[in-house]
Write a protein that holds these residues in place. Structure first.
Motif, PDB file in Angstrom:
ATOM      1  N   GLN A  76       0.836  -1.200   0.000  1.00 17.39           N
ATOM      2  CA  GLN A  76       0.000   0.000   0.000  1.00 17.39           C
ATOM      3  C   GLN A  76       0.870   1.249   0.000  1.00 17.39           C
ATOM      4  OE1 GLN A  76      -2.498  -0.614   3.442  1.00 17.39           O
ATOM      5  NE2 GLN A  76      -4.126  -1.571   2.231  1.00 17.39           N
ATOM      6  N   PHE A  77       1.955   1.213   0.759  1.00 15.64           N
ATOM      7  CA  PHE A  77       2.890   2.329   0.724  1.00 15.64           C
ATOM      8  C   PHE A  77       3.454   2.500  -0.682  1.00 15.64           C
ATOM      9  CE2 PHE A  77       7.156   4.018   0.715  1.00 15.64           C
ATOM     10  CZ  PHE A  77       7.027   5.163   1.472  1.00 15.64           C
ATOM     11  N   GLY A  78       3.822   1.382  -1.311  1.00 11.09           N
ATOM     12  CA  GLY A  78       4.349   1.443  -2.671  1.00 11.09           C
ATOM     13  C   GLY A  78       3.348   2.028  -3.649  1.00 11.09           C
ATOM     14  N   HIS A  79       2.079   1.661  -3.505  1.00 12.70           N
ATOM     15  CA  HIS A  79       1.050   2.209  -4.391  1.00 12.70           C
ATOM     16  C   HIS A  79       0.904   3.715  -4.204  1.00 12.70           C
ATOM     17  CE1 HIS A  79      -0.545  -1.312  -6.391  1.00 12.70           C
ATOM     18  NE2 HIS A  79      -0.570  -1.978  -5.251  1.00 12.70           N
ATOM     19  N   ARG A  80       0.990   4.176  -2.963  1.00 17.61           N
ATOM     20  CA  ARG A  80       0.901   5.628  -2.732  1.00 17.61           C
ATOM     21  C   ARG A  80       2.091   6.345  -3.359  1.00 17.61           C
ATOM     22  NH1 ARG A  80      -0.778   3.760   2.407  1.00 17.61           N
ATOM     23  NH2 ARG A  80       1.245   4.211   3.347  1.00 17.61           N
ATOM     24  N   LEU A  81       3.261   5.750  -3.259  1.00 17.53           N
ATOM     25  CA  LEU A  81       4.452   6.317  -3.895  1.00 17.53           C
ATOM     26  C   LEU A  81       4.251   6.436  -5.402  1.00 17.53           C
ATOM     27  CD1 LEU A  81       8.118   5.307  -3.103  1.00 17.53           C
ATOM     28  CD2 LEU A  81       7.334   5.388  -5.461  1.00 17.53           C
ATOM     29  N   LEU A  82       3.721   5.379  -6.014  1.00 16.40           N
ATOM     30  CA  LEU A  82       3.478   5.402  -7.462  1.00 16.40           C
ATOM     31  C   LEU A  82       2.389   6.403  -7.827  1.00 16.40           C
ATOM     32  CD1 LEU A  82       3.632   1.567  -8.220  1.00 16.40           C
ATOM     33  CD2 LEU A  82       5.456   3.258  -8.507  1.00 16.40           C
ATOM     34  N   ASP A  83       1.347   6.476  -7.013  1.00 18.30           N
ATOM     35  CA  ASP A  83       0.261   7.434  -7.278  1.00 18.30           C
ATOM     36  C   ASP A  83       0.793   8.862  -7.320  1.00 18.30           C
ATOM     37  OD1 ASP A  83      -1.711   5.494  -7.440  1.00 18.30           O
ATOM     38  OD2 ASP A  83      -2.298   5.672  -5.328  1.00 18.30           O
ATOM     39  N   ARG A  84       1.681   9.183  -6.385  1.00 18.51           N
ATOM     40  CA  ARG A  84       2.230  10.539  -6.357  1.00 18.51           C
ATOM     41  C   ARG A  84       3.055  10.803  -7.611  1.00 18.51           C
ATOM     42  NH1 ARG A  84       3.188   9.209  -0.792  1.00 18.51           N
ATOM     43  NH2 ARG A  84       5.416   8.891  -1.190  1.00 18.51           N
ATOM     44  N   ALA A  85       3.848   9.819  -8.023  1.00 16.70           N
ATOM     45  CA  ALA A  85       4.677   9.998  -9.214  1.00 16.70           C
ATOM     46  C   ALA A  85       3.817  10.149 -10.466  1.00 16.70           C
ATOM     47  CB  ALA A  85       5.631   8.819  -9.361  1.00 16.70           C
ATOM     48  N   ILE A  86       2.720   9.406 -10.539  1.00 12.47           N
ATOM     49  CA  ILE A  86       1.795   9.534 -11.678  1.00 12.47           C
ATOM     50  C   ILE A  86       1.167  10.918 -11.679  1.00 12.47           C
ATOM     51  CG2 ILE A  86      -0.410   8.714 -12.602  1.00 12.47           C
ATOM     52  CD1 ILE A  86       0.427   5.889 -11.617  1.00 12.47           C
ATOM     53  N   ALA A  87       0.768  11.397 -10.504  1.00 11.56           N
ATOM     54  CA  ALA A  87       0.166  12.727 -10.399  1.00 11.56           C
ATOM     55  C   ALA A  87       1.150  13.825 -10.799  1.00 11.56           C
ATOM     56  CB  ALA A  87      -0.332  12.966  -8.972  1.00 11.56           C
ATOM     57  N   ARG A  88       2.449  13.571 -10.613  1.00 13.44           N
ATOM     58  CA  ARG A  88       3.475  14.546 -11.011  1.00 13.44           C
ATOM     59  C   ARG A  88       3.912  14.338 -12.466  1.00 13.44           C
ATOM     60  NH1 ARG A  88       5.726  13.355  -5.519  1.00 13.44           N
ATOM     61  NH2 ARG A  88       6.967  11.718  -6.535  1.00 13.44           N
ATOM     62  N   ASN A  89       3.244  13.415 -13.159  1.00 15.05           N
ATOM     63  CA  ASN A  89       3.574  13.083 -14.567  1.00 15.05           C
ATOM     64  C   ASN A  89       4.975  12.509 -14.719  1.00 15.05           C
ATOM     65  OD1 ASN A  89       1.053  13.995 -15.684  1.00 15.05           O
ATOM     66  ND2 ASN A  89       1.778  16.114 -15.388  1.00 15.05           N
ATOM     67  N   GLU A  90       5.462  11.847 -13.684  1.00 14.79           N
ATOM     68  CA  GLU A  90       6.768  11.181 -13.766  1.00 14.79           C
ATOM     69  C   GLU A  90       6.618   9.742 -14.264  1.00 14.79           C
ATOM     70  OE1 GLU A  90       9.675  12.570 -10.387  1.00 14.79           O
ATOM     71  OE2 GLU A  90       7.690  12.286  -9.526  1.00 14.79           O
ATOM     72  N   LEU A  91       5.424   9.163 -14.088  1.00 12.46           N
ATOM     73  CA  LEU A  91       5.172   7.787 -14.502  1.00 12.46           C
ATOM     74  C   LEU A  91       3.887   7.708 -15.320  1.00 12.46           C
ATOM     75  CD1 LEU A  91       5.877   5.834 -11.158  1.00 12.46           C
ATOM     76  CD2 LEU A  91       7.392   6.024 -13.153  1.00 12.46           C
ATOM     77  N   ARG A  92       3.813   6.697 -16.185  1.00 16.41           N
ATOM     78  CA  ARG A  92       2.597   6.439 -16.950  1.00 16.41           C
ATOM     79  C   ARG A  92       1.524   5.845 -16.029  1.00 16.41           C
ATOM     80  NH1 ARG A  92       5.836   2.931 -19.118  1.00 16.41           N
ATOM     81  NH2 ARG A  92       4.195   1.341 -18.971  1.00 16.41           N
ATOM     82  N   GLU A  93       0.293   6.140 -16.326  1.00 17.43           N
ATOM     83  CA  GLU A  93      -0.794   5.585 -15.520  1.00 17.43           C
ATOM     84  C   GLU A  93      -0.917   4.080 -15.706  1.00 17.43           C
ATOM     85  OE1 GLU A  93      -4.555   7.453 -15.740  1.00 17.43           O
ATOM     86  OE2 GLU A  93      -3.759   9.485 -15.546  1.00 17.43           O
ATOM     87  N   ASP A  94      -0.500   3.561 -16.868  1.00 16.55           N
ATOM     88  CA  ASP A  94      -0.675   2.133 -17.147  1.00 16.55           C
ATOM     89  C   ASP A  94       0.580   1.314 -16.844  1.00 16.55           C
ATOM     90  OD1 ASP A  94       0.940   3.121 -19.137  1.00 16.55           O
ATOM     91  OD2 ASP A  94      -0.041   2.010 -20.767  1.00 16.55           O
ATOM     92  N   LEU A  95       1.468   1.830 -15.990  1.00 21.26           N
ATOM     93  CA  LEU A  95       2.674   1.067 -15.667  1.00 21.26           C
ATOM     94  C   LEU A  95       2.315  -0.219 -14.936  1.00 21.26           C
ATOM     95  CD1 LEU A  95       4.726   2.339 -12.614  1.00 21.26           C
ATOM     96  CD2 LEU A  95       2.292   2.820 -12.889  1.00 21.26           C
ATOM     97  N   ASP A  96       3.219  -1.178 -14.949  1.00 20.12           N
ATOM     98  CA  ASP A  96       3.039  -2.444 -14.241  1.00 20.12           C
ATOM     99  C   ASP A  96       3.349  -2.205 -12.767  1.00 20.12           C
ATOM    100  OD1 ASP A  96       3.233  -4.969 -13.107  1.00 20.12           O
ATOM    101  OD2 ASP A  96       4.114  -5.872 -14.907  1.00 20.12           O
ATOM    102  N   ARG A  97       2.322  -1.940 -11.983  1.00 21.94           N
ATOM    103  CA  ARG A  97       2.502  -1.582 -10.578  1.00 21.94           C
ATOM    104  C   ARG A  97       3.133  -2.717  -9.768  1.00 21.94           C
ATOM    105  NH1 ARG A  97      -0.537   2.411  -7.878  1.00 21.94           N
ATOM    106  NH2 ARG A  97      -1.402   3.978  -9.285  1.00 21.94           N
ATOM    107  N   GLU A  98       2.679  -3.929 -10.007  1.00 22.80           N
ATOM    108  CA  GLU A  98       3.194  -5.045  -9.223  1.00 22.80           C
ATOM    109  C   GLU A  98       4.697  -5.217  -9.424  1.00 22.80           C
ATOM    110  OE1 GLU A  98       1.342  -6.788  -6.895  1.00 22.80           O
ATOM    111  OE2 GLU A  98       0.064  -5.071  -7.379  1.00 22.80           O
ATOM    112  N   LEU A  99       5.137  -5.097 -10.653  1.00 26.82           N
ATOM    113  CA  LEU A  99       6.568  -5.204 -10.927  1.00 26.82           C
ATOM    114  C   LEU A  99       7.329  -4.050 -10.294  1.00 26.82           C
ATOM    115  CD1 LEU A  99       9.015  -6.436 -12.301  1.00 26.82           C
ATOM    116  CD2 LEU A  99       8.370  -5.241 -14.420  1.00 26.82           C
TER     117      LEU A  99
END
Length: 203
Positions: free
Chosen positions: A141-164
């Motif tokens: 869950q912490f990892g998902h929040r980290l990814l969510d923030r990066a997506i919101a900052r346009n650093e990551l694609r929304e369709d990235l492989d989150r589990e990986l």
């Protein structure tokens, strides 16, 4: 006058329930982790845990109905498996904080002995599965929040492989420090931050 004295005494008489002292609870947790690291979960003796804490076995059973409940609550009581969720402003900065906090946890000598036993115990029995699943869920869950923030900052694609991406965050430190028993220096962490930032962006 005598009646008042009796009433006053009765009002102050203990109800019969033992007082749960927080300092003894903390001592029992510490004793549990020390015993666990030395003997493994299967070989852990609650009598020895109580002796380590300078208490009787009854002090354990007043708090927890079983060894399993005691172990689960001990894990939940400490920061060993927890991480903060502060936004550090960038993906690299968030990764750095994640790695810093994780490395601090894995450097603790008791943690480095208990975690492998947890993994081995899961292979032998399902008794600890629920607790281990809870730990894994919290960290992911912490990892998902980290990814969510990066997506919101346009650093990551929304369709990235989150589990990986989340697997990558923890795998290197765990492999180096727990599986191989090696140190992980600050310079190693700095390099890993850059490598993970690049890798996660390709997930």
């Amino acid at each position: 006058m005598e009646r008042k004295s009796i009433d006053h005494h009765e009002r102050r008489k203990p109800s019969g329930a033992a007082v749960i002292r927080p300092e003894l609870t903390s001592a029992l947790y510490r004793a549990l982790f020390e015993e666990w690291a030395q003997t493994g979960y299967t070989g852990m003796s609650l009598e020895r845990v109580a002796d380590r804490a300078g208490a009787g076995k009854a002090a354990i059973y007043r708090r927890w109905p079983s060894k399993l409940e005691f172990a689960c609550e001990a894990i939940r009581s400490v920061e060993v498996m927890r991480l903060g969720s502060t936004d550090r402003g960038s993906l690299q900065a968030d990764i750095r904080e994640y790695l810093r906090a994780t490395r601090a946890v894995l450097r603790h000598p008791l943690v480095r002995r208990i975690i492998p036993d947890l993994v081995a115990e899961r292979l032998r029995s399902t008794e600890l599965s629920a607790m281990l699943d809870g730990i894994a869920v919290a960290r992911r869950q912490f990892g998902h929040r980290l990814l969510d923030r990066a997506i919101a900052r346009n650093e990551l694609r929304e369709d990235l492989d989150r589990e990986l991406a989340i697997d990558l965050l923890f795998a290197t430190l765990y492999s180096r420090m727990i599986v191989r028993g090696k140190a992980f220096k600050q310079v190693d962490l700095d390099r890993l931050v850059i490598a993970l930032d690049a890798a996660i962006k390709t997930c």
